[in-house]
Design a protein around this motif. Structure first.
Motif, short mmCIF file in Angstrom:
data_model
loop_
_atom_site.label_atom_id
_atom_site.label_comp_id
_atom_site.label_asym_id
_atom_site.label_seq_id
_atom_site.Cartn_x
_atom_site.Cartn_y
_atom_site.Cartn_z
N UNK A 1 -124.06 -28.41 11.81
CA UNK A 1 -122.95 -28.21 10.99
C UNK A 1 -121.71 -29.22 10.91
N UNK A 2 -121.37 -29.81 11.98
CA UNK A 2 -120.30 -30.62 12.44
C UNK A 2 -120.69 -31.94 11.62
N UNK A 3 -121.91 -32.18 11.76
CA UNK A 3 -122.37 -33.65 11.03
C UNK A 3 -122.21 -33.45 9.78
N UNK A 4 -122.60 -32.33 9.16
CA UNK A 4 -122.67 -32.21 7.74
C UNK A 4 -121.24 -32.21 7.13
N UNK A 5 -120.26 -31.82 7.73
CA UNK A 5 -119.01 -31.33 7.40
C UNK A 5 -118.02 -32.71 7.69
N UNK A 6 -118.71 -33.77 8.26
CA UNK A 6 -118.03 -34.62 8.86
C UNK A 6 -117.12 -35.63 7.86
N UNK A 7 -115.70 -35.52 7.85
CA UNK A 7 -114.91 -36.21 6.78
C UNK A 7 -113.80 -37.47 7.50
N UNK A 8 -113.50 -38.38 6.88
CA UNK A 8 -112.48 -39.25 7.47
C UNK A 8 -112.70 -40.63 7.20
N UNK A 9 -112.23 -41.52 7.99
CA UNK A 9 -112.39 -43.05 7.58
C UNK A 9 -112.38 -43.87 8.95
N UNK A 10 -113.06 -45.23 9.02
CA UNK A 10 -113.04 -45.84 10.06
C UNK A 10 -112.57 -47.24 9.69
N UNK A 11 -111.81 -47.85 10.32
CA UNK A 11 -111.54 -49.30 9.89
C UNK A 11 -111.73 -50.22 11.03
N UNK A 12 -112.46 -51.36 10.79
CA UNK A 12 -112.50 -52.27 11.96
C UNK A 12 -112.09 -53.64 11.24
N UNK A 13 -111.36 -54.30 12.03
CA UNK A 13 -110.86 -55.75 11.76
C UNK A 13 -111.02 -56.49 13.00
N UNK A 14 -112.15 -57.64 12.51
CA UNK A 14 -112.37 -58.57 13.77
C UNK A 14 -112.62 -59.97 13.27
N UNK A 15 -112.41 -60.65 14.14
CA UNK A 15 -112.63 -62.25 13.94
C UNK A 15 -113.92 -62.74 14.06
#
Length: 798
Positions: A612-626
């Motif tokens: 249930x936790x996997x199915x309802x996961x919301x949000x965002x991830x930001x990566x910044x790399x050289x």
């Protein structure tokens, strides 16, 4: 002179003859049976029926005594039962005082009983057969005593009881107590604090439905007792005891000799002291049905204990041996020393300079400390020092199974130094300094006794590797697939359906602050870790958590709300220049990405189970790399594969590195209902400009991403493949990367070959345009020709 001696001897002989004559006259003059009724009446006054079966007779040697034959004592009969015999004896001798006897008064100075047989019984209603003794009602008030204090003093020159038996049976509890070969003797017994000797010996048998006890006891002491029977003094007490106890589970035997000097006063409350205590030649053996054996031998205990007096030093030492099935025997020496003081009310106990030592498996356990306690109201305080010892060796010697741990030498050095105080509501551990192998843990702990109360922790750890104290990860055995490769086992479908421990989380009430200079867990090396945990009424918060991981600074804030059936989670984290590959490797997650990147996460979910936790996961991830590396996938390889096909050249799929280096990467991933969508991906691959979008499905552990590559004309020489077709320059060439997490490989990223068709169509279109314009120029020319070209271009574009 001879005449004087002669007359003196004649005079003395005359006195002896006269005394003998007087005594003989007394024997014939005073009939002891005249006291028979008086003795039976005295017994009746106490609720007893005394039967003197034979006549009373005189004995004049070695002193004047009344001899009694067989006799018995019983209680009066009730309305529904006959009289119950309590005591019977075969012979009694009563030494009497001469002067009162001449006045026909009976004053007993000595008692000797032989063959006493006492039967004390309690019925199923809890009533004893002696309960009527002394309970006879009187209608008239007793007349005031006219005896002086001298006549009220009780004094017995000699008391002797031998060859006797006392039997106690309780039908209500099932207890059966038998004293056999009972012997008791005393001389010059006075109830006026005058010391007199007392000796006692007996065989004791006790049994009920659960257990049996057999013992031999021998007591030899000097007593002082006052006339109110509330003050006792034991001098030169010497007790010898041997006993055997058994039940269905085990057998216990003990033997000891106890010497003591003690006092006890019970006038207002029990006040006692042991001015001398000496336990010698003591042995104890415990044998269980399962084969476990515990032996104490050569046990010695010496010291003093005086409630309300000066502190007394107690010392104990003993040899101890322990054995159990499938375990080697343990032989050790145990010593204990402590200075104890107890107040007169037995309510406050102080112990100072306590030292306990023993050796198990060549490891010495040493505990030192001081303690004090109050019984009512309950409070206590103690300082404890447990010197570091190898608890793993100790556990192995004792055959104690420790939890499986990754480090074989864990728990080889364990010690504690702390102050403990508390009451019936709270335990507080302060000044804690604990040694755990190479780690030092310090701080304070507050543990409430009772549900729902706040637990406080403030701990600091210099360095610790938590992985050493956890089991080794289970090795996955994956079956070989048709190509000879192995694939990781997927978890069973039910593993994601594990319910969250809501009841446990809702019951937590914790305020914890934990710091660690160096900490390793799940192979992740943390430094300067600071963690604050609070949990109350179903809301658990981790905020803030900060430190360094692989020298990358990070901050984490998390909250779990388990009040509702579907728990709610919120998680925020950020880190600078995080080595993603190292983190994924340490967490044993498929390492498809590596390199240094800034990471910013903001996630939330809800559910009652893991799935249930996997199915309802919301949000965002930001990566910044050289610089990032995409492992097991080569985008340039996919691009060149398309180039070679378009140019109708042979493509060699071998000798390509199994990675892609991404430069100046910016990635934003938006997660909605467990599906992660790449909304923005900008990067460079060699000289390829890279943009992309797609999705990552956490519920099926798979991804599907389309990467649009673009190569500028000026950069074509930097590519691993030669590009002859200018149609491939300055245009988007899509590469599709699609696979499950556990099957990523060289073919996971492939070009979209429809581009070749598009280029062919463009080439055909360009040829048609070129021919049409040539025809228009040739046929129409001039202004009419230009107008025709514009009309054609508009039509062709449609």
């Amino acid at each position: 002179m001879p005449s004087a001696l002669k007359y003196t001897l004649i005079g003395l002989l005359s006195v002896v003859i006269l005394a003998g004559s007087a005594l003989a006259a007394l024997v014939f003059w005073v009939d002891p049976n005249t006291f028979k009724g008086e003795i039976e009446k005295l017994a009746a006054d106490q609720g007893l029926i005394l039967h003197l079966d034979g006549d009373l007779s005189w004995q004049i040697f070695p002193n004047i005594q009344i001899a009694v034959g067989e006799a018995s004592l019983a209680t009066p009969a009730s309305s529904d039962a006959a009289s119950a015999e309590i005591v019977r004896f075969t012979q009694a001798q009563l030494a009497v005082a001469l002067k009162p006897l001449l006045q026909k008064q009976l004053v007993i100075q000595g008692v000797k009983l032989s063959g006493l047989n006492a039967n004390l019984m309690v019925d199923k209603n809890g009533v004893g057969n002696w309960s009527k003794i002394g309970n006879q009602t009187k209608t008239a008030e007793a007349a005031p005593s006219e005896k002086n204090s001298a006549t009220q003093d009780l004094g017995i020159q000699k008391l002797q009881l031998d060859n006797s038996t006392v039997h106690y049976v309780n039908a209500q509890t099932g207890q059966d107590i038998l004293l056999e070969n009972l012997a008791l003797s005393g001389e010059n017994i006075q109830l006026n604090n005058t010391e007199f000797p007392l000796r006692l010996s007996s065989e004791i048998h006790f049994k009920n439905a659960q257990q049996n006890l057999a013992a031999d006891i021998e007591l030899n002491t000097k007593l002082q007792i006052n006339d109110t029977l509330d003050n006792f003094m034991v001098n030169d007490g010497d007790i010898r005891l041997s006993a055997e106890h058994s039940n269905a589970q085990a057998k216990l035997s003990a033997k000891t000799r106890l010497k003591l000097t003690a006092t006890a006063n019970m006038k207002d409350a029990l006040v006692w002291s042991l001015s001398n205590l000496d336990v010698q030649d003591t042995s104890l053996q415990y044998s269980a049905k399962d084969g476990t054996e515990l032996k104490l031998k050569s046990l010695d205990l010496t010291g003093t204990l005086q409630p309300g007096g000066e502190p007394g030093l107690l010392r104990l030492q003993s040899e101890l041996s322990y054995s159990a099935p499938k375990q080697p025997a343990i032989n050790t020496q145990v010593t204990l020393a402590s200075t104890l003081s107890i107040d007169s009310a037995l309510n406050q106990i102080n112990s100072s300079g306590t030292v306990f030592t023993t050796t198990i498996g060549n490891e010495t356990i040493s505990i030192k400390g001081d303690a004090k306690a109050t019984i009512e109201p309950l409070s206590y305080q103690a300082s404890v020092l447990l010197s570091p010892a190898n608890f793993r060796k100790i556990a192995n010697t004792l055959a104690i199974s420790l939890p499986e741990m990754a480090e074989a030498n864990s728990l080889s050095k364990v010690g504690v130094n702390a102050t403990i105080k508390g009451d019936d509501k709270l335990i507080v551990i302060s000044g804690l300094t604990a040694t755990l192998d190479t780690s030092t843990i310090s701080g304070d702990i507050s543990l409430p006794l009772g549900e729902g109360k706040l637990t406080k922790l403030a701990l600091n750890i210099d360095k610790i590797n938590v992985d050493h104290y956890l089991p080794l990860p289970a090795k996955e055995t994956a079956p070989a697939n048709s190509k000879g490769k192995t694939s990781a086992q997927t978890p069973s479908p039910s593993s994601d359906e594990i319910a969250l421990p809501r009841d446990m989380l809702n019951s937590l009430n914790i305020d914890a602050n934990i710091g660690a200079g160096e900490l390793i867990i799940s192979q992740l090396p943390f430094k300067n870790l600071k963690l604050k945990l609070s949990a109350k009424q179903g809301i658990t918060q981790l905020s803030p958590v900060s430190g360094l991981v692989y020298d990358s600074p990070f901050k984490i804030a998390a909250e779990i709300d388990t009040r509702a059936t579907a728990a709610k989670f919120q998680f925020k984290a950020d880190s600078k220049q995080l080595p993603i590959g190292k983190v994924l490797t340490a967490l044993e997650i498929s390492q498809e990405l590596s390199g240094l990147s800034d990471v910013d996460l903001n996630l939330s979910t809800s559910g009652a189970t893991i799935s249930g936790l996997k199915k309802n996961l919301d949000g965002n991830i930001v990566l910044a790399a050289q610089q990032l590396r995409l492992n097991n996938m080569n985008i340039e390889r996919a691009f060149c594969q398309l180039v070679n096909r378009l140019q109708q050249e042979t493509f060699d799929p071998n000798n390509w590195p199994l990675y892609t280096d991404l430069k100046d990467t910016t990635t934003k991933i938006v997660i909605t209902k467990g599906i992660a969508k790449i909304e923005q991906l900008n990067a460079g691959v060699t000289k390829l400009a890279l943009r992309g979008d797609g999705k990552v499905d956490l519920t099926s552990d798979s991804f599907d991403v389309v990467l649009n590559t673009r190569l500028a004309q000026a950069d074509q020489d930097a590519m691993a493949c030669k590009i002859n077709n200018e149609k491939l320059l300055n245009r988007d060439i899509p590469i599709r990367c699609k696979a499950s997490f556990d099957s990523v490989g060289a073919t996971s990223c492939l070009p979209d070959f429809r581009v070749i068709e598009d280029i062919a169509k463009e080439k055909a279109k360009n040829k048609v345009e070129e021919k049409a314009q040539e025809l228009i120029d040739r046929k129409m020319g001039g202004e009419n020709g230009e107008a025709a070209k514009q009309l054609f271009n508009q039509f062709f574009k449609k």
